[in-house]
Design a protein around this motif. Structure first.
Motif, PDB file in Angstrom:
ATOM      1  N   ALA A 195     -24.953 -23.154  67.515  1.00  0.00           N
ATOM      2  CA  ALA A 195     -25.224 -23.750  68.805  1.00  0.00           C
ATOM      3  C   ALA A 195     -24.184 -23.998  69.583  1.00  0.00           C
ATOM      4  N   LEU A 196     -22.892 -24.303  69.287  1.00  0.00           N
ATOM      5  CA  LEU A 196     -21.575 -24.549  70.177  1.00  0.00           C
ATOM      6  C   LEU A 196     -21.268 -23.056  70.431  1.00  0.00           C
ATOM      7  N   LEU A 197     -21.396 -22.006  69.716  1.00  0.00           N
ATOM      8  CA  LEU A 197     -20.812 -20.728  70.270  1.00  0.00           C
ATOM      9  C   LEU A 197     -21.931 -20.222  71.125  1.00  0.00           C
ATOM     10  N   ILE A 198     -23.224 -20.504  71.128  1.00  0.00           N
ATOM     11  CA  ILE A 198     -24.054 -20.182  72.020  1.00  0.00           C
ATOM     12  C   ILE A 198     -23.844 -20.600  73.590  1.00  0.00           C
ATOM     13  N   GLY A 199     -23.538 -21.797  73.386  1.00  0.00           N
ATOM     14  CA  GLY A 199     -23.067 -22.357  74.597  1.00  0.00           C
ATOM     15  C   GLY A 199     -21.526 -22.496  74.864  1.00  0.00           C
ATOM     16  N   ALA A 200     -20.606 -21.420  74.378  1.00  0.00           N
ATOM     17  CA  ALA A 200     -19.391 -21.444  74.414  1.00  0.00           C
ATOM     18  C   ALA A 200     -18.919 -21.636  75.848  1.00  0.00           C
ATOM     19  N   ASN A 201     -17.650 -22.632  75.636  1.00  0.00           N
ATOM     20  CA  ASN A 201     -17.079 -22.889  77.347  1.00  0.00           C
ATOM     21  C   ASN A 201     -17.943 -23.726  78.225  1.00  0.00           C
ATOM     22  N   ARG A 202     -18.944 -24.267  77.441  1.00  0.00           N
ATOM     23  CA  ARG A 202     -19.879 -25.060  78.237  1.00  0.00           C
ATOM     24  C   ARG A 202     -19.974 -26.448  77.592  1.00  0.00           C
ATOM     25  N   PRO A 203     -19.996 -27.490  78.110  1.00  0.00           N
ATOM     26  CA  PRO A 203     -20.042 -28.914  77.235  1.00  0.00           C
ATOM     27  C   PRO A 203     -21.528 -28.869  76.746  1.00  0.00           C
ATOM     28  N   VAL A 204     -21.765 -29.233  75.396  1.00  0.00           N
ATOM     29  CA  VAL A 204     -22.997 -29.423  75.064  1.00  0.00           C
ATOM     30  C   VAL A 204     -23.230 -30.806  74.678  1.00  0.00           C
ATOM     31  N   PRO A 205     -24.054 -31.748  75.239  1.00  0.00           N
ATOM     32  CA  PRO A 205     -24.224 -33.068  74.776  1.00  0.00           C
ATOM     33  C   PRO A 205     -24.451 -33.428  73.284  1.00  0.00           C
ATOM     34  N   ALA A 206     -24.180 -34.229  72.724  1.00  0.00           N
ATOM     35  CA  ALA A 206     -24.476 -34.499  71.399  1.00  0.00           C
ATOM     36  C   ALA A 206     -25.961 -34.490  71.023  1.00  0.00           C
ATOM     37  N   LYS A 207     -26.570 -35.374  71.824  1.00  0.00           N
ATOM     38  CA  LYS A 207     -27.980 -35.471  71.570  1.00  0.00           C
ATOM     39  C   LYS A 207     -28.790 -34.027  71.656  1.00  0.00           C
ATOM     40  N   GLN A 208     -28.355 -33.198  72.571  1.00  0.00           N
ATOM     41  CA  GLN A 208     -28.797 -31.929  72.562  1.00  0.00           C
ATOM     42  C   GLN A 208     -28.261 -31.031  71.182  1.00  0.00           C
ATOM     43  N   LEU A 209     -27.160 -30.994  70.845  1.00  0.00           N
ATOM     44  CA  LEU A 209     -26.878 -30.483  69.717  1.00  0.00           C
ATOM     45  C   LEU A 209     -27.838 -30.979  68.461  1.00  0.00           C
ATOM     46  N   ILE A 210     -28.097 -32.197  68.294  1.00  0.00           N
ATOM     47  CA  ILE A 210     -28.746 -32.851  67.181  1.00  0.00           C
ATOM     48  C   ILE A 210     -30.189 -32.306  67.258  1.00  0.00           C
ATOM     49  N   ASP A 211     -30.660 -32.020  68.674  1.00  0.00           N
ATOM     50  CA  ASP A 211     -32.258 -31.575  68.731  1.00  0.00           C
ATOM     51  C   ASP A 211     -32.246 -30.029  68.474  1.00  0.00           C
ATOM     52  N   ARG A 212     -31.141 -29.257  68.809  1.00  0.00           N
ATOM     53  CA  ARG A 212     -31.179 -28.082  68.642  1.00  0.00           C
ATOM     54  C   ARG A 212     -31.164 -27.509  67.152  1.00  0.00           C
ATOM     55  N   VAL A 213     -30.131 -28.514  66.536  1.00  0.00           N
ATOM     56  CA  VAL A 213     -30.009 -28.109  65.114  1.00  0.00           C
ATOM     57  C   VAL A 213     -31.019 -28.706  64.222  1.00  0.00           C
TER      58      VAL A 213
END
Length: 682
Positions: A195-213
């Motif tokens: 998920a971090l690599l897909i949005g590389a070089n862009r900040p990803v909110p923690a709640k969004q990471l949790i929802d995506r994973v």
């Protein structure tokens, strides 16, 4: 099992350097548990045994007896033959040579470690163990992972920093200097990395990471689990910390990496470059390199709605690249070798008319025209049965060409290696004319200039400015005025489209239509533009990469309409205007919102003065005040009333204001009467 400390310190045998009175007699190797020479054991008891009464202090480690130590000359000294161990592995190193240059007979040969990957130095000889690196966790009590990572990061045998590559087009993996990183963790942790690599070089909110994973099924301590995953990923990627970093930002995380190091982003760049290539050979080479990055199903083992949607998009992009490559190979007369591949693809995509057309062409050129006609009838029946439609015009035309044996379908005997010579790439200048009567908005113009100040540094992502506000408040005027005032910042051109998101009449512009218009403005060859909308969007991002472009997306409906039109290069700037706040654009793409308010009294009066002239405004101050009260600070309302006053120069402004007041009163009373009539009893 030996501990790490004991493995480094345990002696194998002892030998006596000289014999004299008071010397110690030779002996066999010490048995396990016997007292060690001073400084050889990790326990305090073994280090202090010589402090007991009657014991002499031992010689300092590495000293010559009788010189630097306190022992008289001629006294025997014990020199344990201890094998030296490399701090990176558990394998002992060859013993140091004796004084006469020969190695000790008690030297212990190195133990091979299957987890260690040796690098060869000059002449193919293995280098020192400290120059070896392992990315697999060895068994045994070794130093902690963080300490090994720091050792490995500093001990590159070539004196260079390690390179890192990430794979998403298959299982999620990472390779450092070509070696697979094994300790990326459990599947969920790998999904966090993906998920971090897909949005590389862009900040990803923690709640969004949790929802995506975790997709609505997060663990009890979701944030704590996410922090642990991030921490372990940092340790695993520590050897390549110069190339990839995971930084904590306000409310989320930012993974910084070169996009070409991630196969998904590298694939899209290669496809875009292939679409812009002017030679078939070059385009085919780029497409083959792009398709060679695929190792299987994208984001394998990630089964959440977010990953599933991205997987479908990625596979559509892959199919579009495969079809583009097949078109090139057909133009080059490679139909015979394409037949097995096209047949398999037609079975996988039975409703894809482009796939069917390519297979029909290959069959016809291979002398199998009857099979090509049968294939057309089968596709026609399937389209009529399932979606209930007829084949498109391109497939119907191909069917007629096969029936009439059109010369255009003949096998190309000699095709020129290059496509038609391209015309010079035009610089798009699509901005409408600047608003001549633009007034005020000093604070808002300063906010639009803020991302380009000298203290902001180089941008790492696309600058997106989202201007919001009610209808008629002047969003488009502000965007166009700022754009024309800053043309020198965008020497590669300006793109503009009215998305008609809030237009009462007509439908909003579809993103694929806007992308197609942008491709034409950027000089894309129509013959090279793919039919798939996702592939067109990828081509658009490729054509805008590295260019200093301004893209104005006026009157947007929502974030879904805007997202496909965003470029991928941080050299571009995007201005979006909308009546909605577009919160999703700010969250997903880092847009900077700017909500417009009505004009101040001074700005509204100044705007009306520019419409009507100074003399007329000064002659009727009361009428001007009454008119401005009706406009409520909206620039559009001021313009409408000014146009009405301009077309009736004989009407005084006070009369016009009274007429407006009467119309407003009549409309209010009519509404009230109607309401009263509806509420009265029969």
């Amino acid at each position: 099992m030996w501990s790490w400390t004991r493995a480094l310190a345990r002696p194998q045998e002892t030998e006596v350097s000289s014999s004299s009175s008071g010397g110690r007699p030779p002996s066999a190797p010490r048995r396990a548990g016997a007292r060690r020479a001073p400084g050889r054991e990790g326990s305090g008891r073994a280090r202090s045994w010589w402090r007991r009464p009657g014991r002499r202090a031992p010689p300092a480690r590495g000293s010559v007896p009788g010189r630097t130590s306190g022992i008289p000359a001629g006294t025997a000294s014990v020199r344990p033959a201890v094998p030296q161990y490399c701090p990176c592995t558990v394998a002992p190193l060859p013993s140091a040579p004796d004084r006469d240059g020969a190695e000790s007979a008690s030297a212990v040969p190195p133990r091979p470690d299957p987890a260690t990957v040796r690098r060869s130095g000059a002449g193919g000889q293995p280098q020192h163990h400290c120059a070896e690196r392992t990315l697999h966790r060895p068994s045994g009590n070794l130093p902690s992972a963080s300490r090994r990572s720091s050792i490995e990061a500093r001990s590159d045998p070539r004196g260079q920093w390690m390179t890192v590559k990430f794979g998403l087009l298959g299982t999620t993996e990472a390779r450092i200097d070509g070696l697979l990183v094994e300790d990326l963790g459990h599947p969920r942790q790998r999904h966090v990395l993906a998920a971090l690599l897909i949005g590389a070089n862009r900040p990803v909110p923690a709640k969004q990471l949790i929802d995506r994973v975790w997709a609505g099924r997060p663990p009890q301590r979701a944030l704590g689990t996410l922090y642990s995953c991030i921490s372990r990923l940092r340790r695993a990627l520590a050897p390549a910390s110069r190339d990839v970093r995971i930084a904590r930002q306000a409310g989320g995380y930012l993974l910084t990496v070169d996009p070409s190091a991630v196969d998904l982003h590298h694939f899209r760049r290669l496809v875009a470059r292939a679409g812009a290539a002017h030679r078939d050979e070059r385009a085919a080479d780029l497409l083959e390199r792009a398709l060679g990055l695929w190792r299987g199903e994208a984001f394998a083992a990630a089964d959440t709605p977010w990953f599933n949607a991205l997987r479908a998009v990625a596979h559509q992009e892959r199919l579009a690249a495969e079809l583009d490559l097949a078109d090139i190979r057909l133009r080059r007369g490679d139909h015979a070798r394409l037949l097995p591949e096209l047949s398999a693809r037609a079975q996988q995509h039975p409703l894809d008319e482009r796939v069917a057309g390519q297979l029909m062409t290959a069959l016809y050129r291979s002398g199998r025209a009857a099979e090509a006609l049968d294939l057309y009838q089968a596709v026609r029946r399937r389209l009529a049965d399932e979606p209930g439609i007829d084949p498109g015009p391109a497939l119907r035309q191909l069917h007629q060409q096969v029936l009439t044996a059109a010369p255009v379908l003949a096998t190309p005997a000699v095709r020129p290696a290059t496509r038609s010579a391209p015309s010079p790439t035009p610089v798009p200048r699509q901005l409408p004319a600047p608003p001549l009567l633009f007034t005020g908005r000093t604070r808002e113009l300063g906010l639009l200039d803020s991302p380009f100040g000298p203290s902001t540094g180089q941008a790492h992502s696309v600058v997106i400015l989202a201007i919001g506000g009610v209808g008629g408040i002047g969003k488009t005027w502000l965007a166009l005025h700022w754009a024309h005032e800053n043309l020198e910042r965008f020497p590669d051109g300006q793109l503009y489209v009215d998305l008609r998101g809030s237009t009462p009449l007509g439908e909003p512009v579809q993103p694929r239509t806007a992308v197609r218009g942008f491709l034409d403005a950027l000089g894309a060859d129509p013959a090279t533009v793919p039919a798939d909308p996702d592939a067109q969007a990828a081509l658009y991002r490729g054509l805008t990469a590295g260019k200093r472009l301004l893209i104005v997306l006026d009157n947007a409906r929502d974030t879904a309409q805007v997202a496909p039109l965003l470029p991928g290069s941080p050299t571009c700037t995007v201005i979006v205007t909308s009546r909605r706040r577009l919160a999703g654009l700010a969250v997903a793409h880092g847009a900077r919102p700017l909500i417009l308010d009505t004009l101040t009294d001074t700005e509204a009066r100044h705007l009306l003065t520019r419409y009507l002239g100074t003399d007329r405004v000064a002659a009727e101050p009361e009428g001007v005040t009454a008119l401005l009260d009706h406009c409520a600070g909206l620039p559009l309302a001021i313009g409408v009333l000014a146009a009405r006053a301009t077309t009736s120069p004989g009407v005084r402004l006070t009369e016009l204001a009274a007429e407006l007041h009467e119309e407003q009163t009549r409309g209010t009373s009519g509404t009230t009467g109607a309401s009263a009539g509806r509420g009265a009893p029969p």
